[in-house]
Design a protein around this motif. Sequence first.
Motif, PDB file in Angstrom:
ATOM      1  N   UNK A 266      11.756  84.142  17.920  1.00 24.46           N
ATOM      2  CA  UNK A 266      10.766  83.307  17.160  1.00 24.46           C
ATOM      3  C   UNK A 266      10.038  84.506  16.237  1.00 24.46           C
ATOM      4  N   UNK A 267       9.554  85.369  17.047  1.00 18.45           N
ATOM      5  CA  UNK A 267       8.932  86.889  16.538  1.00 18.45           C
ATOM      6  C   UNK A 267       9.932  87.264  15.678  1.00 18.45           C
ATOM      7  N   UNK A 268      11.194  87.201  15.196  1.00 21.27           N
ATOM      8  CA  UNK A 268      12.600  87.915  14.407  1.00 21.27           C
ATOM      9  C   UNK A 268      12.513  87.165  12.953  1.00 21.27           C
ATOM     10  N   UNK A 269      11.748  85.526  13.463  1.00 24.98           N
ATOM     11  CA  UNK A 269      11.594  84.588  12.546  1.00 24.98           C
ATOM     12  C   UNK A 269       9.942  85.269  11.464  1.00 24.98           C
ATOM     13  N   UNK A 270       9.335  85.542  12.260  1.00 22.39           N
ATOM     14  CA  UNK A 270       7.865  85.789  12.076  1.00 22.39           C
ATOM     15  C   UNK A 270       8.127  87.236  10.647  1.00 22.39           C
ATOM     16  N   UNK A 271       8.219  87.943  11.859  1.00 27.65           N
ATOM     17  CA  UNK A 271       9.169  89.027  11.518  1.00 27.65           C
ATOM     18  C   UNK A 271      10.160  89.465   9.801  1.00 27.65           C
TER      19      UNK A 271
ATOM     20  N   UNK B 240      15.435  85.736  30.761  1.00 22.64           N
ATOM     21  CA  UNK B 240      16.521  85.918  30.237  1.00 22.64           C
ATOM     22  C   UNK B 240      16.345  85.468  28.550  1.00 22.64           C
ATOM     23  N   UNK B 241      16.390  83.803  29.196  1.00 25.72           N
ATOM     24  CA  UNK B 241      16.218  82.992  28.171  1.00 25.72           C
ATOM     25  C   UNK B 241      15.754  83.582  27.517  1.00 25.72           C
ATOM     26  N   UNK B 242      14.405  82.740  27.419  1.00 23.76           N
ATOM     27  CA  UNK B 242      12.980  82.812  27.338  1.00 23.76           C
ATOM     28  C   UNK B 242      12.099  84.384  26.636  1.00 23.76           C
ATOM     29  N   UNK B 243      12.890  85.378  27.726  1.00 22.06           N
ATOM     30  CA  UNK B 243      12.610  86.575  26.292  1.00 22.06           C
ATOM     31  C   UNK B 243      13.170  86.550  24.954  1.00 22.06           C
ATOM     32  N   UNK B 244      14.557  86.257  25.451  1.00 28.80           N
ATOM     33  CA  UNK B 244      15.650  86.186  24.056  1.00 28.80           C
ATOM     34  C   UNK B 244      14.942  84.831  22.949  1.00 28.80           C
ATOM     35  N   UNK B 245      14.558  83.597  23.675  1.00 28.04           N
ATOM     36  CA  UNK B 245      14.021  82.994  22.561  1.00 28.04           C
ATOM     37  C   UNK B 245      12.438  83.271  21.800  1.00 28.04           C
ATOM     38  N   UNK B 246      12.004  83.802  22.741  1.00 27.33           N
ATOM     39  CA  UNK B 246      10.412  84.821  22.317  1.00 27.33           C
ATOM     40  C   UNK B 246      11.042  85.466  20.810  1.00 27.33           C
ATOM     41  N   UNK B 247      11.898  85.953  21.867  1.00 27.67           N
ATOM     42  CA  UNK B 247      12.425  87.865  20.386  1.00 27.67           C
ATOM     43  C   UNK B 247      13.123  87.242  18.687  1.00 27.67           C
TER      44      UNK B 247
END
Length: 43
Positions: free
Chosen positions: A21-26, A12-19
């Motif tokens: 990071x994606x949000x910053x790129x988005x 769950x923590x990895x998924x949150x961290x990944x999202x």
Amino acid sequence: MKVAKVVENAQRDINIAFLNECAMVFEKMNIDTLEVIEAMNTK
């Protein structure tokens, strides 16, 4: 089983961290993160 709970929490923590990071790129690409999440939830 405690190990399963640790792995579940880590996933769950990895998924949150990944999202996050994606949000910053988005944001830099002017892509609405919430729209992406909504699209993901339809698959």
